[in-house]
Design a protein around this motif. Sequence first.
Motif, PDB file in Angstrom:
ATOM      1  N   LYS A   1       0.917  -1.298   0.065  1.00  0.00           N
ATOM      2  CA  LYS A   1       0.022   0.052  -0.027  1.00  0.00           C
ATOM      3  C   LYS A   1       0.869   1.185  -0.039  1.00  0.00           C
ATOM      4  O   LYS A   1       1.822   1.362   0.730  1.00  0.00           O
ATOM      5  CB  LYS A   1      -0.888   0.004   1.343  1.00  0.00           C
ATOM      6  CG  LYS A   1      -1.745  -1.209   1.164  1.00  0.00           C
ATOM      7  CD  LYS A   1      -2.821  -1.251   2.653  1.00  0.00           C
ATOM      8  CE  LYS A   1      -3.675  -2.312   2.231  1.00  0.00           C
ATOM      9  NZ  LYS A   1      -3.166  -3.651   2.335  1.00  0.00           N
ATOM     10  N   VAL A   2       0.316   2.282  -0.831  1.00  0.00           N
ATOM     11  CA  VAL A   2       1.299   3.655  -1.038  1.00  0.00           C
ATOM     12  C   VAL A   2       0.619   4.720  -0.396  1.00  0.00           C
ATOM     13  O   VAL A   2      -0.501   4.689  -0.887  1.00  0.00           O
ATOM     14  CB  VAL A   2       1.705   3.471  -2.316  1.00  0.00           C
ATOM     15  CG1 VAL A   2       2.365   4.856  -2.578  1.00  0.00           C
ATOM     16  CG2 VAL A   2       2.527   2.752  -2.980  1.00  0.00           C
ATOM     17  N   ILE A   3       1.426   5.544   0.257  1.00  0.00           N
ATOM     18  CA  ILE A   3       0.733   6.885   0.765  1.00  0.00           C
ATOM     19  C   ILE A   3       1.671   7.717  -0.012  1.00  0.00           C
ATOM     20  O   ILE A   3       2.686   7.945   0.262  1.00  0.00           O
ATOM     21  CB  ILE A   3       0.754   6.887   2.257  1.00  0.00           C
ATOM     22  CG1 ILE A   3      -0.090   5.791   2.868  1.00  0.00           C
ATOM     23  CG2 ILE A   3       0.255   8.101   2.649  1.00  0.00           C
ATOM     24  CD1 ILE A   3       0.109   5.659   4.364  1.00  0.00           C
ATOM     25  N   ALA A   4       0.990   8.690  -0.813  1.00  0.00           N
ATOM     26  CA  ALA A   4       1.705   9.529  -1.600  1.00  0.00           C
ATOM     27  C   ALA A   4       1.462  11.048  -1.367  1.00  0.00           C
ATOM     28  O   ALA A   4       0.194  11.356  -0.972  1.00  0.00           O
ATOM     29  CB  ALA A   4       1.357   9.413  -3.133  1.00  0.00           C
ATOM     30  N   CYS A   5       2.351  12.028  -0.960  1.00  0.00           N
ATOM     31  CA  CYS A   5       2.078  13.306  -0.376  1.00  0.00           C
ATOM     32  C   CYS A   5       2.732  14.085  -1.494  1.00  0.00           C
ATOM     33  O   CYS A   5       3.569  13.923  -2.042  1.00  0.00           O
ATOM     34  CB  CYS A   5       2.844  13.442   0.839  1.00  0.00           C
ATOM     35  SG  CYS A   5       2.344  11.932   2.101  1.00  0.00           S
TER      36      CYS A   5
ATOM     37  N   ASN B   1      -0.160   7.370 -12.958  1.00  0.00           N
ATOM     38  CA  ASN B   1      -0.877   6.370 -13.740  1.00  0.00           C
ATOM     39  C   ASN B   1      -1.868   5.338 -13.033  1.00  0.00           C
ATOM     40  O   ASN B   1      -2.543   4.587 -13.768  1.00  0.00           O
ATOM     41  CB  ASN B   1      -0.075   5.594 -14.770  1.00  0.00           C
ATOM     42  CG  ASN B   1       0.774   6.521 -15.760  1.00  0.00           C
ATOM     43  OD1 ASN B   1       0.135   7.143 -16.543  1.00  0.00           O
ATOM     44  ND2 ASN B   1       2.120   6.459 -15.584  1.00  0.00           N
ATOM     45  N   LEU B   2      -1.850   5.338 -11.634  1.00  0.00           N
ATOM     46  CA  LEU B   2      -2.567   4.564 -10.938  1.00  0.00           C
ATOM     47  C   LEU B   2      -3.751   5.129 -10.267  1.00  0.00           C
ATOM     48  O   LEU B   2      -3.506   6.332 -10.004  1.00  0.00           O
ATOM     49  CB  LEU B   2      -1.691   3.821  -9.708  1.00  0.00           C
ATOM     50  CG  LEU B   2      -0.406   3.104 -10.182  1.00  0.00           C
ATOM     51  CD1 LEU B   2       0.415   2.338  -9.170  1.00  0.00           C
ATOM     52  CD2 LEU B   2      -1.050   1.813 -11.352  1.00  0.00           C
ATOM     53  N   LYS B   3      -4.449   4.370 -10.011  1.00  0.00           N
ATOM     54  CA  LYS B   3      -6.129   4.928  -9.377  1.00  0.00           C
ATOM     55  C   LYS B   3      -6.005   5.001  -7.999  1.00  0.00           C
ATOM     56  O   LYS B   3      -5.698   3.870  -7.507  1.00  0.00           O
ATOM     57  CB  LYS B   3      -7.229   4.344  -9.983  1.00  0.00           C
ATOM     58  CG  LYS B   3      -8.626   5.016  -9.457  1.00  0.00           C
ATOM     59  CD  LYS B   3      -9.580   4.163 -10.177  1.00  0.00           C
ATOM     60  CE  LYS B   3     -10.839   4.970  -9.654  1.00  0.00           C
ATOM     61  NZ  LYS B   3     -12.248   4.204 -10.046  1.00  0.00           N
ATOM     62  N   PRO B   4      -6.186   6.137  -7.175  1.00  0.00           N
ATOM     63  CA  PRO B   4      -5.947   6.085  -5.638  1.00  0.00           C
ATOM     64  C   PRO B   4      -7.436   5.334  -5.166  1.00  0.00           C
ATOM     65  O   PRO B   4      -8.275   5.535  -5.779  1.00  0.00           O
ATOM     66  CB  PRO B   4      -5.813   7.407  -5.237  1.00  0.00           C
ATOM     67  CG  PRO B   4      -6.576   7.921  -6.295  1.00  0.00           C
ATOM     68  CD  PRO B   4      -6.216   7.422  -7.738  1.00  0.00           C
ATOM     69  N   VAL B   5      -7.170   4.635  -4.028  1.00  0.00           N
ATOM     70  CA  VAL B   5      -8.484   4.132  -3.280  1.00  0.00           C
ATOM     71  C   VAL B   5      -9.229   5.296  -2.667  1.00  0.00           C
ATOM     72  O   VAL B   5     -10.410   5.456  -2.731  1.00  0.00           O
ATOM     73  CB  VAL B   5      -8.036   3.063  -2.374  1.00  0.00           C
ATOM     74  CG1 VAL B   5      -9.208   2.511  -1.297  1.00  0.00           C
ATOM     75  CG2 VAL B   5      -7.094   1.758  -2.938  1.00  0.00           C
TER      76      VAL B   5
ATOM     77  N   THR C   1      -2.680  17.320   0.439  1.00  0.00           N
ATOM     78  CA  THR C   1      -3.367  16.307  -0.034  1.00  0.00           C
ATOM     79  C   THR C   1      -2.633  14.913  -0.041  1.00  0.00           C
ATOM     80  O   THR C   1      -1.192  15.023  -0.192  1.00  0.00           O
ATOM     81  CB  THR C   1      -3.559  16.358  -1.587  1.00  0.00           C
ATOM     82  OG1 THR C   1      -4.222  17.589  -1.877  1.00  0.00           O
ATOM     83  CG2 THR C   1      -4.466  15.348  -2.370  1.00  0.00           C
ATOM     84  N   VAL C   2      -3.259  13.951   0.443  1.00  0.00           N
ATOM     85  CA  VAL C   2      -2.484  12.627   0.711  1.00  0.00           C
ATOM     86  C   VAL C   2      -3.576  11.531  -0.382  1.00  0.00           C
ATOM     87  O   VAL C   2      -4.569  11.525  -0.135  1.00  0.00           O
ATOM     88  CB  VAL C   2      -2.296  12.285   1.896  1.00  0.00           C
ATOM     89  CG1 VAL C   2      -1.954  10.691   2.105  1.00  0.00           C
ATOM     90  CG2 VAL C   2      -1.527  13.092   2.561  1.00  0.00           C
ATOM     91  N   TRP C   3      -2.685  10.746  -1.163  1.00  0.00           N
ATOM     92  CA  TRP C   3      -3.332   9.947  -1.861  1.00  0.00           C
ATOM     93  C   TRP C   3      -3.084   8.454  -1.395  1.00  0.00           C
ATOM     94  O   TRP C   3      -1.820   8.194  -1.089  1.00  0.00           O
ATOM     95  CB  TRP C   3      -2.981   9.900  -3.253  1.00  0.00           C
ATOM     96  CG  TRP C   3      -3.467  11.012  -4.227  1.00  0.00           C
ATOM     97  CD1 TRP C   3      -4.774  11.247  -4.887  1.00  0.00           C
ATOM     98  CD2 TRP C   3      -2.712  12.421  -3.939  1.00  0.00           C
ATOM     99  NE1 TRP C   3      -4.514  12.487  -5.422  1.00  0.00           N
ATOM    100  CE2 TRP C   3      -3.275  13.218  -4.826  1.00  0.00           C
ATOM    101  CE3 TRP C   3      -1.474  12.902  -3.688  1.00  0.00           C
ATOM    102  CZ2 TRP C   3      -3.151  14.665  -4.945  1.00  0.00           C
ATOM    103  CZ3 TRP C   3      -1.132  14.211  -3.578  1.00  0.00           C
ATOM    104  CH2 TRP C   3      -1.854  15.084  -4.527  1.00  0.00           C
ATOM    105  N   PHE C   4      -4.084   7.367  -1.490  1.00  0.00           N
ATOM    106  CA  PHE C   4      -3.817   6.355  -0.777  1.00  0.00           C
ATOM    107  C   PHE C   4      -3.939   5.219  -1.982  1.00  0.00           C
ATOM    108  O   PHE C   4      -5.081   5.160  -2.282  1.00  0.00           O
ATOM    109  CB  PHE C   4      -4.770   6.046   0.403  1.00  0.00           C
ATOM    110  CG  PHE C   4      -4.536   4.396   0.868  1.00  0.00           C
ATOM    111  CD1 PHE C   4      -3.422   4.230   1.763  1.00  0.00           C
ATOM    112  CD2 PHE C   4      -5.463   3.566   0.789  1.00  0.00           C
ATOM    113  CE1 PHE C   4      -3.259   2.880   2.284  1.00  0.00           C
ATOM    114  CE2 PHE C   4      -5.559   2.259   1.105  1.00  0.00           C
ATOM    115  CZ  PHE C   4      -4.352   1.889   2.007  1.00  0.00           C
ATOM    116  N   TYR C   5      -2.857   4.441  -2.188  1.00  0.00           N
ATOM    117  CA  TYR C   5      -3.208   3.317  -3.236  1.00  0.00           C
ATOM    118  C   TYR C   5      -2.893   1.933  -2.560  1.00  0.00           C
ATOM    119  O   TYR C   5      -2.185   1.666  -1.712  1.00  0.00           O
ATOM    120  CB  TYR C   5      -1.882   3.455  -4.192  1.00  0.00           C
ATOM    121  CG  TYR C   5      -2.098   4.872  -4.891  1.00  0.00           C
ATOM    122  CD1 TYR C   5      -2.568   5.040  -6.170  1.00  0.00           C
ATOM    123  CD2 TYR C   5      -1.341   6.149  -4.219  1.00  0.00           C
ATOM    124  CE1 TYR C   5      -2.443   6.432  -6.837  1.00  0.00           C
ATOM    125  CE2 TYR C   5      -1.397   7.181  -4.852  1.00  0.00           C
ATOM    126  CZ  TYR C   5      -1.848   7.320  -6.127  1.00  0.00           C
ATOM    127  OH  TYR C   5      -1.873   8.463  -6.895  1.00  0.00           O
TER     128      TYR C   5
END
Length: 203
Positions: free
Chosen positions: A163-167, A173-177, A186-190
């Motif tokens: 699981k990836v937490i991007a800040c 190219n990936l869709k966040p959950v 903003t934080v994106w969770f994948y």
Amino acid sequence: MATQTDTTKKSMSSGAKALIATTGGIGLGISIICAAFVAPAFRRICLPYVPATAEQIKNVLHFLPRNGNQVRLLDIGSGDGRIVIATAQQGIKCSHGVELNPWLVWYSRFAALKCGVYPNTRFFCKDLWRFNLKPYDYLVIFGVEQMMDQLENKLILEAPHSKVIACRFPLPNLKPVKSIDAGVNTVWFYNLSENNTSSSRQI
């Protein structure tokens, strides 16, 4: 017989030498310290040191389990260690950071010791592009826009079930959950295991 003038000249000469040596030593010390911060800027893709804000740390913790006895987490480009320390304080028992700057690595270790979470943390002084991501369940990244595409490829290849937490910047190219907050916070969770079933692009 030495005159007073000769004695004064020798004294001034010794004092000047001492001043030059002291100044040179200070200059060399500053150069060595600064080199660790400046050298990464000469790399093709540089991950600058920009400390995470309190709001960003809170958003990262939002996506992590409270009791992480079996969780292995890596902060990619861990800087001064504040994310690693915060996740360890939340209960992650294996919280690691990888950082190229040796001074920041040593500072992070000291900070973890001071905060009482040193046994649950580790900080590696290594190039993130040569560091193996495979052992980790959660990966945290405060990235820069120009590196996210290459980093996404590395994540898919080495940590396809993590699981990836991007800040600050999302994976391109990936869709966040899910994503929370806005702007720089903003934080994106994948979940890469879910993305792998739908992503068929060639790497």
